[in-house]
Enzyme design. Structure first.
Site, PDB file in Angstrom:
ATOM      1  CG  ASP A 101      -2.208   0.831   0.859  1.00 29.11           C
ATOM      2  OD1 ASP A 101      -2.154   1.665  -0.069  1.00 29.11           O
ATOM      3  OD2 ASP A 101      -3.240   0.670   1.536  1.00 29.11           O
ATOM      4  CD1 TRP A 102       1.595   6.774   0.051  1.00 36.80           C
ATOM      5  CD2 TRP A 102       0.415   6.930  -1.844  1.00 36.80           C
ATOM      6  NE1 TRP A 102       1.920   7.959  -0.537  1.00 36.80           N
ATOM      7  CE2 TRP A 102       1.201   8.091  -1.709  1.00 36.80           C
ATOM      8  CE3 TRP A 102      -0.415   6.813  -2.960  1.00 36.80           C
ATOM      9  CZ2 TRP A 102       1.183   9.124  -2.638  1.00 36.80           C
ATOM     10  CZ3 TRP A 102      -0.435   7.852  -3.878  1.00 36.80           C
ATOM     11  CH2 TRP A 102       0.361   8.985  -3.708  1.00 36.80           C
TER      12      TRP A 102
END
Ligand code: NOJ
Length: 755
Positions: free
Chosen positions: A296-297
């Site tokens: 994820d980011w």
């Protein structure tokens, strides 16, 4: 130049021809396997040409400049890195012209490996469909697949290869802002919807011009964040993980999902991004998953904050070892993998495995054959705003609206009403109807949103006078608009009040500790009810809200969630009975936040709640029951359940029990009913839930019509993870429950499983 790209090089034509001949021969034996083999060969041949730096580049993903969906790392040299083959993928890059420019840079790199363009296409692209939680309430798998199909068609026409959807996290805490993005609380319904969404996004196969890669996220247990606070820790038993949180992910693997995204949270102290048990052992091991995993980011770098990595070097080591193939935005791979290889901490084999998974997808999409395959200006113009897409959004919208209350059959409204007052802060709103995670395509007029006001105008004839007052804002204490709203209301035969939470109150990082309808909106309702006129309340929200005053006092309530581009028309269709509401809640609605987490499939406990005075697991101040239960939703018609039949009362392990029930539409309107099958294992080697959804059927019945629905129960539906975490069905008594909701059980009957 020593190295030339394999598939653009004229000198390599011979090899390609040879491989092609090989391909044709094997095709006769097994088409799919042959195709896979062929792609693998191509992947290997590219890999052999790559330097370590280029390999690491493929594992690296950056944000472009469209609406950043996380904290940005300033980087002035993205162009240089793309040209140097140091980037595998970009996210948040929208539109053919923009994706084309980046792709042109990518094929200036030595090996001309094309970029992948990823985006959060969560509930539509240019056409916005209902938020996923709303759509889940339709329990309509075909429609769900169709909306994802259209989203993929539009997104691919705009240069996108890959959506970061579906989010398949089970969610049992409505304070969590991201409940809007999933399919609610139940693993069975959640798995069915997850598979439908994957099929919709990916279509017949990757590489078709209107397919995008789907991404099952967030692996895993992200929805169980403590306190409903996004990114927070998760503390969970292995059994709960396997029984409740993993099944929707497994369903996406079975549906052929191209990619996975890991998650921000830690599970029992181990961040999901660096979690070997999840990614290597379960996903790539036990489930033999061949796609790739993106972080994820920034979640690789965030392991420093978690306190499980001292620096980027350790974070990268932990993530790559655990099976995370691509690093979204944290630059930990870019900055550390080469050193990790040099230090002997990470083998080139490990990196190769990640690179191969990514290249494989690029080949499957057809990007090596034509890096600009999805950059077709003409397609972008014609695909994005098709009338049939709007039609689907309207139908999906109507299918998602849940009728919570309808005293004295106030709804549907008559078309002969002389006057209607449409009141509330959301009546004329436009973008609010899109909910969180919408997309705006630069250069394309993506503002075609039918407001609720416009929807009503479209519906009623010239003889019905429409009156409007805003009444109040969504937040704040200002009641200055009340007097005007009451005056307007007094002039009308019926009042429709549209209230709710702002769309910015749900979505990522939008958790609420108080999930009531904000501001003075319920007070506005009170003033309107004082006129004595009938009031229909529309509640717009991205989560189950708490609205006890409205529930207890408004005669009719439609939960409209956020319905997207065609919200106004969909709502009007339901208000006037052109569409008979059929949706049923995919998540329990609590009486207040004190009941959270709340879900129907709880255990019985040693002191279950009874009416007796024995101290038990109840609250002293409120009921333990939700305000509206999972599976609940009304219709304008009524359905009678009759004639329950079991094919046998004793079932051997290798046999099946057929359970049938007849449903009759006993009301005045044609309509759809969602018939739900729940099971309870009455005595097990471990405690089992009081009921679990195991099947459902959505049927359409004309007024007066009836249909017999048959469910088949085999061992699989009776199985669970025992103390040793083995998947077993234990002999003994089971209870079958058939109902119109998890509470409204119309039939109960026992049968016995024997050896
Ligand atoms: C963070 C979110 O958690 C994830 O779901 C999303 O796909 C990425 N940001 C990219 O926008």
């Amino acid at each position: 130049m020593l190295f030339k790209p394999l598939f653009y090089n004229v000198n390599m034509k011979k090899i390609v021809i040879n491989i092609s001949m090989l391909f044709l021969a094997v095709m006769q034996l097994n088409n799919v396997t042959a195709q896979q083999k062929f792609i693998k060969q191509k992947v290997d041949s590219v890999l052999r040409l790559m330097t370590l730096d280029e390999k690491i580049g493929q594992l690296n993903q950056y944000n472009d400049d469209w609406r950043a969906t996380g904290p940005i790392t300033p980087d002035n040299n993205k162009i240089g890195q793309v040209k140097a083959g140091q980037l595998g993928s970009l996210l948040n890059c929208i539109g053919v012209s923009r994706t084309r420019s980046w792709q042109e840079l990518a094929i200036q790199s030595r090996l001309k490996i094309p970029l992948l363009f990823g985006l959060d296409v969560i509930h539509g692209f240019n056409t916005t469909f209902p938020i996923p939680l709303a759509e889940a309430c339709s329990w309509d798998l075909e429609a769900t697949e169709q909306t994802a199909r259209v989203a993929a068609t539009e997104a691919s026409a705009s240069g996108i290869h890959w959506t970061f959807a579906p989010m398949v996290d089970i969610a049992r805490d409505p304070r969590w802002g991201r409940v809007m993005e999933g399919a609610g609380e139940d693993p069975y319904l959640g798995s069915k919807i997850a598979a439908a969404r994957v099929k919709g996004f990916q279509g017949n196969k990757l590489g078709d011009i209107n397919s995008v890669m789907a991404c099952a996220k967030h692996f895993a247990a992200y929805g169980a964040a403590i306190g409903g606070r996004d990114y927070n820790s998760v503390d969970m038993s292995e059994r709960l993980l396997w029984e409740v949180y993993l099944p929707p992910f497994k369903a996406t693997v079975d549906a052929g999902v191209a990619t996975f995204m890991n998650s921000f949270n830690d599970i029992n102290g181990v961040p999901a991004t660096g979690n070997k048990m999840l990614q290597r052992d379960i996903l790539k091991g036990k489930w033999n998953y061949k796609g790739f995993v993106v972080s994820d980011w920034g979640s690789v770098g965030e392991m420093i904050n978690h306190g499980t990595a001292k620096n980027g070097y350790e974070a990268a080591l932990s993530a790559i070892t655990a099976g995370c193939d691509m690093d979204m935005e944290s630059r930990s791979y870019k900055n550390n993998l080469a050193k990790l290889v040099e230090d002997g901490k990470v083998s080139v084999g490990l990196i190769d495995d990640a690179v191969k998974r990514i290249l494989y997808k690029k080949f499957e999409l057809g990007l090596f054959d034509n890096p600009f395959k999805y950059c077709n200006e003409q397609r972008e113009k014609t695909e994005l705003a098709k009338p049939e897409h709007a039609k689907l959004a309207r139908e999906a919208g109507a299918k998602s609206i849940v009728l919570l209350k309808n005293q004295n059959n106030l709804l549907p409204l008559s078309r002969n009403l002389k006057s209607i007052a449409f009141i509330g802060p959301l009546v004329k709103a436009l973008k609010q109807n899109k909910g969180s995670w919408d997309v705006e395509v630069p250069g394309i007029d993506s503002n075609f949103i039918v407001s609720q006001w416009e929807g009503l105008q479209n519906k009623v004839g010239a003889n019905t006078k429409l009156l409007y007052a805003k009444g109040c804002e969504m937040e704040g204490n200002n009641k200055d608009g009340f007097a005007e709203a009451v005056e307007v209301a007094k002039q009308a035969e019926v009042i429709i009040l549209s209230i709710g939470e702002r769309r910015e109150m749900s979505g990522e990082a939008r958790n609420r500790s108080d999930i009531t309808i904000p501001g003075v909106q319920e007070e506005l309702l009170k003033s309107l009810l004082a006129t004595g006129k009938p009031v229909v309340v529309l509640i717009n929200a991205g989560r189950p809200l708490v609205f006890n005053y409205t529930s207890d006092n408004a005669p009719a309530i439609l939960y409209t969630w956020w319905l997207g581009s065609e919200a106004g028309n969909a709502i009007a269709d339901v208000l006037f009975g052109d569409f008979n509401p059929s949706a049923k809640l995919a998540m329990s609605f609590p009486i207040n936040v004190g009941q959270i987490p709340i879900y129907y499939s709880h255990f019985n406990t040693g002191r279950p709640v009874t009416s007796s005075k024995v101290p038990n697991t109840s609250y002293i101040d409120i009921s333990v029951d939700p305000k509206y239960e999972f599976g609940y939703g009304l219709s304008y018609t009524s359905f009678q359940y009759s004639n329950l039949q079991l094919s046998k009362k004793l079932m051997k392990m290798n046999e099946q029990v057929d359970v049938s029930v007849t449903i009759t539409n006993t009301g005045k309107y044609d309509g759809e009913e969602i018939v739900q099958l729940y099971l309870r294992d009455k005595v097990g080697s471990i405690a089992r839930p009081v009921k679990e959804l195991k099947d459902f059927r959505k049927i359409f019945l004309k007024a007066g019509g009836s249909e017999t629905v048959t469910f088949v129960i085999r061992k699989e539906k009776l199985s669970f993870y025992n103390q040793q975490l083995q998947w077993v069905a234990e002999p003994g008594d089971f209870q079958i429950m058939i109902g119109a909701s998890s509470k409204d059980i119309r039939f109960m009957e026992d049968f016995e499983l024997i050896r």
